[in-house]
Design a protein around this motif. Structure first.
Motif, PDB file in Angstrom:
ATOM      1  N   GLY A   7       0.788  -1.227   0.000  1.00 19.64           N
ATOM      2  CA  GLY A   7       0.000   0.000   0.000  1.00 19.64           C
ATOM      3  C   GLY A   7       0.814   1.268   0.000  1.00 19.64           C
ATOM      4  N   GLY A   8       2.109   1.162  -0.251  1.00 16.85           N
ATOM      5  CA  GLY A   8       2.951   2.351  -0.321  1.00 16.85           C
ATOM      6  C   GLY A   8       2.717   3.076  -1.630  1.00 16.85           C
ATOM      7  N   PRO A   9       3.433   4.181  -1.848  1.00  9.45           N
ATOM      8  CA  PRO A   9       3.249   4.941  -3.086  1.00  9.45           C
ATOM      9  C   PRO A   9       3.667   4.130  -4.305  1.00  9.45           C
ATOM     10  CG  PRO A   9       5.168   5.729  -1.863  1.00  9.45           C
ATOM     11  CD  PRO A   9       4.454   4.774  -0.960  1.00  9.45           C
ATOM     12  N   ALA A  10       2.914   4.286  -5.374  1.00  6.81           N
ATOM     13  CA  ALA A  10       3.249   3.574  -6.610  1.00  6.81           C
ATOM     14  C   ALA A  10       4.544   4.127  -7.180  1.00  6.81           C
ATOM     15  CB  ALA A  10       2.120   3.733  -7.618  1.00  6.81           C
ATOM     16  N   PRO A  11       5.388   3.282  -7.758  1.00  4.69           N
ATOM     17  CA  PRO A  11       6.630   3.782  -8.350  1.00  4.69           C
ATOM     18  C   PRO A  11       6.339   4.679  -9.540  1.00  4.69           C
ATOM     19  CG  PRO A  11       6.296   1.488  -8.955  1.00  4.69           C
ATOM     20  CD  PRO A  11       5.236   1.820  -7.945  1.00  4.69           C
ATOM     21  N   ARG A  12       7.124   5.728  -9.681  1.00  3.42           N
ATOM     22  CA  ARG A  12       6.961   6.651 -10.805  1.00  3.42           C
ATOM     23  C   ARG A  12       8.057   6.416 -11.830  1.00  3.42           C
ATOM     24  NH1 ARG A  12       7.439  12.022  -7.457  1.00  3.42           N
ATOM     25  NH2 ARG A  12       9.111  10.715  -6.658  1.00  3.42           N
ATOM     26  N   SER A  13       7.778   6.822 -13.056  1.00  7.96           N
ATOM     27  CA  SER A  13       8.785   6.796 -14.112  1.00  7.96           C
ATOM     28  C   SER A  13       9.597   8.077 -14.009  1.00  7.96           C
ATOM     29  CB  SER A  13       8.112   6.689 -15.480  1.00  7.96           C
ATOM     30  OG  SER A  13       9.070   6.780 -16.518  1.00  7.96           O
ATOM     31  N   VAL A  14      10.879   7.943 -13.648  1.00  4.84           N
ATOM     32  CA  VAL A  14      11.767   9.076 -13.404  1.00  4.84           C
ATOM     33  C   VAL A  14      12.911   9.037 -14.413  1.00  4.84           C
ATOM     34  CG1 VAL A  14      13.323  10.178 -11.733  1.00  4.84           C
ATOM     35  CG2 VAL A  14      11.225   9.054 -10.934  1.00  4.84           C
ATOM     36  N   LEU A  15      13.195  10.169 -15.030  1.00  2.00           N
ATOM     37  CA  LEU A  15      14.319  10.282 -15.952  1.00  2.00           C
ATOM     38  C   LEU A  15      15.299  11.321 -15.428  1.00  2.00           C
ATOM     39  CD1 LEU A  15      15.938   9.984 -18.568  1.00  2.00           C
ATOM     40  CD2 LEU A  15      14.287  11.504 -19.680  1.00  2.00           C
ATOM     41  N   VAL A  16      16.545  10.905 -15.245  1.00  2.00           N
ATOM     42  CA  VAL A  16      17.627  11.796 -14.816  1.00  2.00           C
ATOM     43  C   VAL A  16      18.676  11.795 -15.918  1.00  2.00           C
ATOM     44  CG1 VAL A  16      19.351  12.300 -13.048  1.00  2.00           C
ATOM     45  CG2 VAL A  16      17.210  11.139 -12.408  1.00  2.00           C
ATOM     46  N   PHE A  68      13.770   8.569 -25.419  1.00  2.00           N
ATOM     47  CA  PHE A  68      12.497   8.626 -24.699  1.00  2.00           C
ATOM     48  C   PHE A  68      11.608   7.449 -25.080  1.00  2.00           C
ATOM     49  CE2 PHE A  68      13.284  12.822 -23.048  1.00  2.00           C
ATOM     50  CZ  PHE A  68      12.361  12.982 -22.018  1.00  2.00           C
ATOM     51  N   SER A  69      11.570   7.109 -26.344  1.00  2.00           N
ATOM     52  CA  SER A  69      10.742   5.986 -26.785  1.00  2.00           C
ATOM     53  C   SER A  69      11.172   4.693 -26.103  1.00  2.00           C
ATOM     54  CB  SER A  69      10.818   5.838 -28.305  1.00  2.00           C
ATOM     55  OG  SER A  69      10.240   6.963 -28.950  1.00  2.00           O
ATOM     56  N   ALA A  70      12.484   4.494 -25.967  1.00  2.00           N
ATOM     57  CA  ALA A  70      12.993   3.299 -25.288  1.00  2.00           C
ATOM     58  C   ALA A  70      12.624   3.310 -23.809  1.00  2.00           C
ATOM     59  CB  ALA A  70      14.514   3.215 -25.458  1.00  2.00           C
ATOM     60  N   ILE A  71      12.728   4.481 -23.182  1.00  2.00           N
ATOM     61  CA  ILE A  71      12.403   4.597 -21.757  1.00  2.00           C
ATOM     62  C   ILE A  71      10.910   4.391 -21.522  1.00  2.00           C
ATOM     63  CG2 ILE A  71      12.290   6.249 -19.830  1.00  2.00           C
ATOM     64  CD1 ILE A  71      14.952   7.440 -21.078  1.00  2.00           C
ATOM     65  N   GLU A  72      10.084   4.959 -22.390  1.00  2.79           N
ATOM     66  CA  GLU A  72       8.635   4.801 -22.257  1.00  2.79           C
ATOM     67  C   GLU A  72       8.214   3.350 -22.434  1.00  2.79           C
ATOM     68  OE1 GLU A  72       7.515   9.302 -23.816  1.00  2.79           O
ATOM     69  OE2 GLU A  72       7.658   7.638 -25.237  1.00  2.79           O
ATOM     70  N   GLY A  76       7.095   3.323 -18.977  1.00  2.00           N
ATOM     71  CA  GLY A  76       5.908   4.147 -19.156  1.00  2.00           C
ATOM     72  C   GLY A  76       6.285   5.614 -19.290  1.00  2.00           C
ATOM     73  N   PRO A  77       5.289   6.493 -19.469  1.00  2.00           N
ATOM     74  CA  PRO A  77       5.562   7.920 -19.660  1.00  2.00           C
ATOM     75  C   PRO A  77       6.347   8.511 -18.494  1.00  2.00           C
ATOM     76  CG  PRO A  77       3.257   7.428 -20.104  1.00  2.00           C
ATOM     77  CD  PRO A  77       3.843   6.194 -19.504  1.00  2.00           C
ATOM     78  N   VAL A  78       7.276   9.399 -18.801  1.00  2.00           N
ATOM     79  CA  VAL A  78       8.101  10.033 -17.767  1.00  2.00           C
ATOM     80  C   VAL A  78       7.237  10.980 -16.941  1.00  2.00           C
ATOM     81  CG1 VAL A  78      10.036  11.612 -17.365  1.00  2.00           C
ATOM     82  CG2 VAL A  78      10.222   9.798 -19.095  1.00  2.00           C
ATOM     83  N   GLU A  79       7.234  10.765 -15.626  1.00  2.00           N
ATOM     84  CA  GLU A  79       6.461  11.593 -14.703  1.00  2.00           C
ATOM     85  C   GLU A  79       7.333  12.612 -13.986  1.00  2.00           C
ATOM     86  OE1 GLU A  79       3.482   8.876 -12.488  1.00  2.00           O
ATOM     87  OE2 GLU A  79       5.003   7.529 -13.361  1.00  2.00           O
ATOM     88  N   VAL A  80       8.603  12.280 -13.804  1.00  2.00           N
ATOM     89  CA  VAL A  80       9.563  13.186 -13.164  1.00  2.00           C
ATOM     90  C   VAL A  80      10.780  13.301 -14.078  1.00  2.00           C
ATOM     91  CG1 VAL A  80      11.057  13.604 -11.169  1.00  2.00           C
ATOM     92  CG2 VAL A  80       8.813  12.516 -10.841  1.00  2.00           C
ATOM     93  N   LEU A  81      11.068  14.507 -14.517  1.00  2.00           N
ATOM     94  CA  LEU A  81      12.253  14.753 -15.346  1.00  2.00           C
ATOM     95  C   LEU A  81      13.247  15.605 -14.569  1.00  2.00           C
ATOM     96  CD1 LEU A  81      13.860  14.837 -18.029  1.00  2.00           C
ATOM     97  CD2 LEU A  81      12.573  16.921 -18.581  1.00  2.00           C
ATOM     98  N   VAL A  82      14.475  15.116 -14.476  1.00  2.00           N
ATOM     99  CA  VAL A  82      15.567  15.888 -13.890  1.00  2.00           C
ATOM    100  C   VAL A  82      16.587  16.147 -14.990  1.00  2.00           C
ATOM    101  CG1 VAL A  82      17.294  16.052 -12.064  1.00  2.00           C
ATOM    102  CG2 VAL A  82      15.184  14.747 -11.662  1.00  2.00           C
ATOM    103  N   ALA A  83      16.635  17.391 -15.467  1.00  2.00           N
ATOM    104  CA  ALA A  83      17.574  17.765 -16.533  1.00  2.00           C
ATOM    105  C   ALA A  83      18.890  18.176 -15.880  1.00  2.00           C
ATOM    106  CB  ALA A  83      17.002  18.895 -17.371  1.00  2.00           C
TER     107      ALA A  83
END
Length: 243
Positions: A7-16, A68-72, A76-83
């Motif tokens: 029941g913890g937070p669902a993992p997000r798709s993060v790109l750094v 991005f296509s490979a990461i998605e 899945g779609p990137v929810e957090v982007l760290v440039a």
């Protein structure tokens, strides 16, 4: 690491971007430890455990799109982007070539634009997202020999604030983290006398640890920072005093 199955937070798709070394590596490691699905766009080098790597070059839009296509496909779609990807080509302004100026702008500023543009497509569809741009204290404070680097890092502030006004209504935040001097391989190569001079100018009298920068990034990506957008968070030991 949170127990997602309990029941913890669902993992997000993060790109750094640039997670193979230094600050980017520390940021990626923090998100992995929190249970997120972490990916990076990078050109070479080894990656932290648990990070999906997509070979790409932020200087090329087609390369960014393919990464991005490979990461998605993987996360899945990137929810957090760290440039975070960035370079330096330090030189006094009278000696700085066009190439030294343009190369730094292309990676640090235009490269950030390319990944933000691509990530925003998925975030708009999701109606949520976090964009975090890694700037520098010298983007606001200035530094001799770094006209190119300072200009690129200052530009990220305007980018984040414009993104805030453009995308805020879609549930997307955009913020800037501005590190000061950090304990990395790059600073370790500086002459000891220069390191001592830099420390003397910092009120906290030491360089930051990479994980201290990563902590600020993780906060801005958290639920607790849901109403923060267009902000510049200095992590510089008091060196810039917000300027």
């Amino acid at each position: 690491m949170p127990d997602i199955t309990a029941g913890g937070p669902a993992p997000r798709s993060v790109l750094v971007t640039g997670a193979n070394r230094g600050i980017g590596r520390a940021i990626a490691e923090r998100f992995v430890a929190a249970g997120d699905l972490v990916a990076t766009i990078y050109r070479s080098g080894d990656l932290p455990g648990g990070v999906f790597g997509a070979i790409g070059d932020v200087r090329d839009s087609a390369s960014v799109d393919a990464a991005f296509s490979a990461i998605e496909a993987e996360h899945g779609p990137v929810e957090v982007l760290v440039a975070n990807a960035g370079i330096t080509r330090d030189q006094l302004v009278l000696r700085m070539t066009d190439e030294e100026f343009v190369d730094v702008i292309d990676v640090n500023l235009t490269g950030a634009f390319r990944v933000v543009r691509r990530a925003s497509k998925g975030m708009i569809r999701l109606r949520r997202g976090r964009i975090i741009l890694i700037s520098s204290v010298v983007g606001l404070y200035g530094s001799p020999g770094q006209v190119n680097y300072s200009a690129s890092k200052a530009g990220l502030v305007g980018m984040a604030r414009s993104l805030t006004r453009e995308l805020g209504g879609r549930g997307i935040t955009a913020n800037v983290v501005a590190p000061g001097f950090v304990e990395t391989a790059m600073t370790a190569e500086l002459p000891v006398a220069r390191q001592d001079a830099y420390r003397a100018a910092i009120p906290l009298a030491r360089f930051a640890l990479p994980d201290e920068i990563a902590a600020a990034v993780q906060f801005l990506a958290s639920a607790d920072a849901g109403y923060i957008s267009g902000a510049v968070i200095p992590v510089d030991g008091g060196l810039g005093m917000g300027h």
